[in-house]
Write a protein that holds these residues in place. Structure first.
Motif, PDB file in Angstrom:
ATOM      1  N   ALA A 177      -1.963  -6.310  16.215  1.00 37.16           N
ATOM      2  CA  ALA A 177      -2.719  -5.086  16.473  1.00 37.16           C
ATOM      3  C   ALA A 177      -2.139  -3.909  15.701  1.00 37.16           C
ATOM      4  N   THR A 178      -0.805  -3.824  15.653  1.00 36.47           N
ATOM      5  CA  THR A 178      -0.151  -2.726  14.943  1.00 36.47           C
ATOM      6  C   THR A 178      -0.457  -2.770  13.460  1.00 36.47           C
ATOM      7  N   GLN A 179      -0.350  -3.950  12.858  1.00 35.82           N
ATOM      8  CA  GLN A 179      -0.621  -4.071  11.429  1.00 35.82           C
ATOM      9  C   GLN A 179      -2.085  -3.781  11.109  1.00 35.82           C
ATOM     10  N   ALA A 180      -2.991  -4.301  11.943  1.00 33.91           N
ATOM     11  CA  ALA A 180      -4.417  -4.060  11.711  1.00 33.91           C
ATOM     12  C   ALA A 180      -4.740  -2.574  11.856  1.00 33.91           C
ATOM     13  N   ASN A 181      -4.176  -1.945  12.876  1.00 36.44           N
ATOM     14  CA  ASN A 181      -4.445  -0.528  13.098  1.00 36.44           C
ATOM     15  C   ASN A 181      -3.894   0.334  11.975  1.00 36.44           C
ATOM     16  N   SER A 182      -2.760  -0.068  11.407  1.00 39.32           N
ATOM     17  CA  SER A 182      -2.156   0.711  10.331  1.00 39.32           C
ATOM     18  C   SER A 182      -2.992   0.670   9.061  1.00 39.32           C
ATOM     19  N   GLU A 183      -3.873  -0.326   8.954  1.00 38.69           N
ATOM     20  CA  GLU A 183      -4.699  -0.467   7.758  1.00 38.69           C
ATOM     21  C   GLU A 183      -6.156  -0.079   7.999  1.00 38.69           C
ATOM     22  N   ILE A 184      -6.440   0.604   9.119  1.00 35.67           N
ATOM     23  CA  ILE A 184      -7.827   0.964   9.423  1.00 35.67           C
ATOM     24  C   ILE A 184      -8.389   1.916   8.371  1.00 35.67           C
ATOM     25  N   ALA A 185      -7.513   2.649   7.659  1.00 31.22           N
ATOM     26  CA  ALA A 185      -7.982   3.544   6.599  1.00 31.22           C
ATOM     27  C   ALA A 185      -8.712   2.755   5.511  1.00 31.22           C
ATOM     28  N   CYS A 186      -8.258   1.533   5.251  1.00 31.73           N
ATOM     29  CA  CYS A 186      -8.955   0.691   4.267  1.00 31.73           C
ATOM     30  C   CYS A 186     -10.394   0.435   4.703  1.00 31.73           C
ATOM     31  N   ILE A 187     -10.551   0.133   5.985  1.00 31.65           N
ATOM     32  CA  ILE A 187     -11.874  -0.150   6.524  1.00 31.65           C
ATOM     33  C   ILE A 187     -12.751   1.095   6.453  1.00 31.65           C
ATOM     34  N   ASN A 188     -12.175   2.246   6.780  1.00 28.44           N
ATOM     35  CA  ASN A 188     -12.937   3.491   6.730  1.00 28.44           C
ATOM     36  C   ASN A 188     -13.408   3.817   5.312  1.00 28.44           C
ATOM     37  N   GLN A 189     -12.683   3.277   4.317  1.00 24.76           N
ATOM     38  CA  GLN A 189     -13.057   3.481   2.918  1.00 24.76           C
ATOM     39  C   GLN A 189     -13.948   2.353   2.398  1.00 24.76           C
ATOM     40  N   ARG A 190     -14.429   1.509   3.321  1.00 16.99           N
ATOM     41  CA  ARG A 190     -15.293   0.370   2.979  1.00 16.99           C
ATOM     42  C   ARG A 190     -14.556  -0.659   2.125  1.00 16.99           C
ATOM     43  N   ASN A 191     -13.247  -0.785   2.359  1.00 17.99           N
ATOM     44  CA  ASN A 191     -12.441  -1.810   1.708  1.00 17.99           C
ATOM     45  C   ASN A 191     -12.014  -2.836   2.746  1.00 17.99           C
ATOM     46  N   GLU A 192     -11.238  -3.821   2.297  1.00 16.92           N
ATOM     47  CA  GLU A 192     -10.588  -4.751   3.195  1.00 16.92           C
ATOM     48  C   GLU A 192      -9.090  -4.564   3.066  1.00 16.92           C
ATOM     49  N   ALA A 193      -8.324  -5.012   4.062  1.00 23.24           N
ATOM     50  CA  ALA A 193      -6.874  -4.837   4.066  1.00 23.24           C
ATOM     51  C   ALA A 193      -6.179  -6.190   4.093  1.00 23.24           C
ATOM     52  N   THR A 194      -5.137  -6.328   3.265  1.00 27.58           N
ATOM     53  CA  THR A 194      -4.341  -7.539   3.239  1.00 27.58           C
ATOM     54  C   THR A 194      -2.867  -7.173   3.335  1.00 27.58           C
ATOM     55  N   CYS A 195      -2.156  -7.819   4.258  1.00 27.69           N
ATOM     56  CA  CYS A 195      -0.719  -7.610   4.430  1.00 27.69           C
ATOM     57  C   CYS A 195      -0.015  -8.956   4.247  1.00 27.69           C
ATOM     58  N   VAL A 196       0.940  -8.999   3.326  1.00 22.82           N
ATOM     59  CA  VAL A 196       1.683 -10.222   3.029  1.00 22.82           C
ATOM     60  C   VAL A 196       3.112 -10.057   3.524  1.00 22.82           C
ATOM     61  N   ALA A 197       3.631 -11.058   4.230  1.00 28.38           N
ATOM     62  CA  ALA A 197       5.020 -11.019   4.665  1.00 28.38           C
ATOM     63  C   ALA A 197       5.937 -10.975   3.457  1.00 28.38           C
ATOM     64  N   GLU A 198       6.998 -10.181   3.543  1.00 27.20           N
ATOM     65  CA  GLU A 198       7.950 -10.134   2.433  1.00 27.20           C
ATOM     66  C   GLU A 198       8.564 -11.508   2.180  1.00 27.20           C
ATOM     67  N   THR A 199       8.594 -12.341   3.214  1.00 28.93           N
ATOM     68  CA  THR A 199       9.079 -13.713   3.060  1.00 28.93           C
ATOM     69  C   THR A 199       8.023 -14.629   2.447  1.00 28.93           C
ATOM     70  N   GLN A 200       6.792 -14.113   2.333  1.00 30.35           N
ATOM     71  CA  GLN A 200       5.630 -14.859   1.816  1.00 30.35           C
ATOM     72  C   GLN A 200       5.305 -16.083   2.676  1.00 30.35           C
ATOM     73  N   ARG A 201       5.627 -15.990   3.964  1.00 32.54           N
ATOM     74  CA  ARG A 201       5.319 -17.104   4.867  1.00 32.54           C
ATOM     75  C   ARG A 201       3.970 -16.944   5.541  1.00 32.54           C
ATOM     76  N   PHE A 202       3.423 -15.721   5.568  1.00 39.05           N
ATOM     77  CA  PHE A 202       2.124 -15.527   6.200  1.00 39.05           C
ATOM     78  C   PHE A 202       1.398 -14.339   5.588  1.00 39.05           C
ATOM     79  N   VAL A 203       0.079 -14.317   5.840  1.00 39.43           N
ATOM     80  CA  VAL A 203      -0.787 -13.221   5.379  1.00 39.43           C
ATOM     81  C   VAL A 203      -1.637 -12.766   6.560  1.00 39.43           C
ATOM     82  N   ILE A 204      -1.739 -11.450   6.729  1.00 40.39           N
ATOM     83  CA  ILE A 204      -2.665 -10.861   7.711  1.00 40.39           C
ATOM     84  C   ILE A 204      -3.767 -10.188   6.929  1.00 40.39           C
ATOM     85  N   HIS A 205      -5.012 -10.478   7.295  1.00 40.02           N
ATOM     86  CA  HIS A 205      -6.158  -9.911   6.583  1.00 40.02           C
ATOM     87  C   HIS A 205      -7.149  -9.319   7.579  1.00 40.02           C
TER      88      HIS A 205
END
Length: 210
Positions: A177-205
């Motif tokens: 929820a925290t990661q998704a909420n932190s990227e809501i600005a992308c959604i407001n700009q009609r974009n999508e948001a992608t967050c990649v773990a620095e360990t590259q073990r997972f992706v949140i989209h």
């Protein structure tokens, strides 16, 4: 902000990938693009404040789940390290698995992608608000098997967690929820948001569902 009231929880039994067609409005567009043969492994529905929140797990037989490119400039500043360590300690305490599998509190690198995509900010905001309710029902964490994608969707919007590793990964609903909420600005700009773990073990989209 007052949490949505969970009115009903309906758990669907696990469904094999051979018997279930992908439901409209529940698969992220990014997954549909990367893996057209994606199959549903399991599906459940949670009704939160009268809205159907669809929780699904997808496998990708094509094996096309990869780390997206994130610009180096978007690396988390070193000034955040102290704060990050506090979050890591708090989140890791919620895990039920050893540290190697527990990914709660891990640092991520985020960016906006796409242009004029079809999800609505209202759907994404409502979806993010529902995640604490899901946590109160299903427990503070969820486990995602290797090579699979865990999605939570509401109408046009979906938040997904992709396990890119070779072992199961445990993640916290509050971190999601925290990661998704932190990227809501992308959604407001009609974009999508992608967050990649620095360990590259997972992706949140977070972005459009089809």
């Amino acid at each position: 902000m007052k949490l949505f009231t969970a009115q009903l929880f309906v758990l669907a039994s696990s469904l094999t990938s051979f018997a279930l067609s992908i439901r409209t409005g529940s698969i992220p567009q990014s997954l549909a693009d990367a893996c057209p043969s994606a199959h549903v492994v399991s599906s459940s529905t949670i009704i939160v404040d009268g809205q159907d929140i669809v929780r699904q797990v997808f496998s990708c037989p094509d094996g096309n789940l990869t780390v997206p490119a994130i610009p180096e400039a978007n690396l988390i500043p070193s000034s955040n390290i102290a704060q990050r360590s506090v979050i890591e300690a708090r989140s890791a305490a919620e895990c039920t698995t050893p540290a190697a599998e527990c990914q709660c509190g891990q640092a991520v690198i985020c960016d906006c992608f796409g242009d004029t995509v079809a999800q609505t900010a209202a759907d994404c905001t409502a979806l993010i608000g529902s995640l604490p309710v899901i946590s109160s029902i299903a427990g503070p964490t969820f486990i995602v098997q290797p090579g699979t994608v865990h999605t939570t969707s509401l109408r046009t919007c979906s938040v997904s967690f992709t396990n890119l590793g070779s072992t199961p990964e445990e993640f916290c609903w509050d971190d999601l929820a925290t990661q998704a909420n932190s990227e809501i600005a992308c959604i407001n700009q009609r974009n999508e948001a992608t967050c990649v773990a620095e360990t590259q073990r997972f992706v949140i989209h977070m972005g459009v569902a089809v």
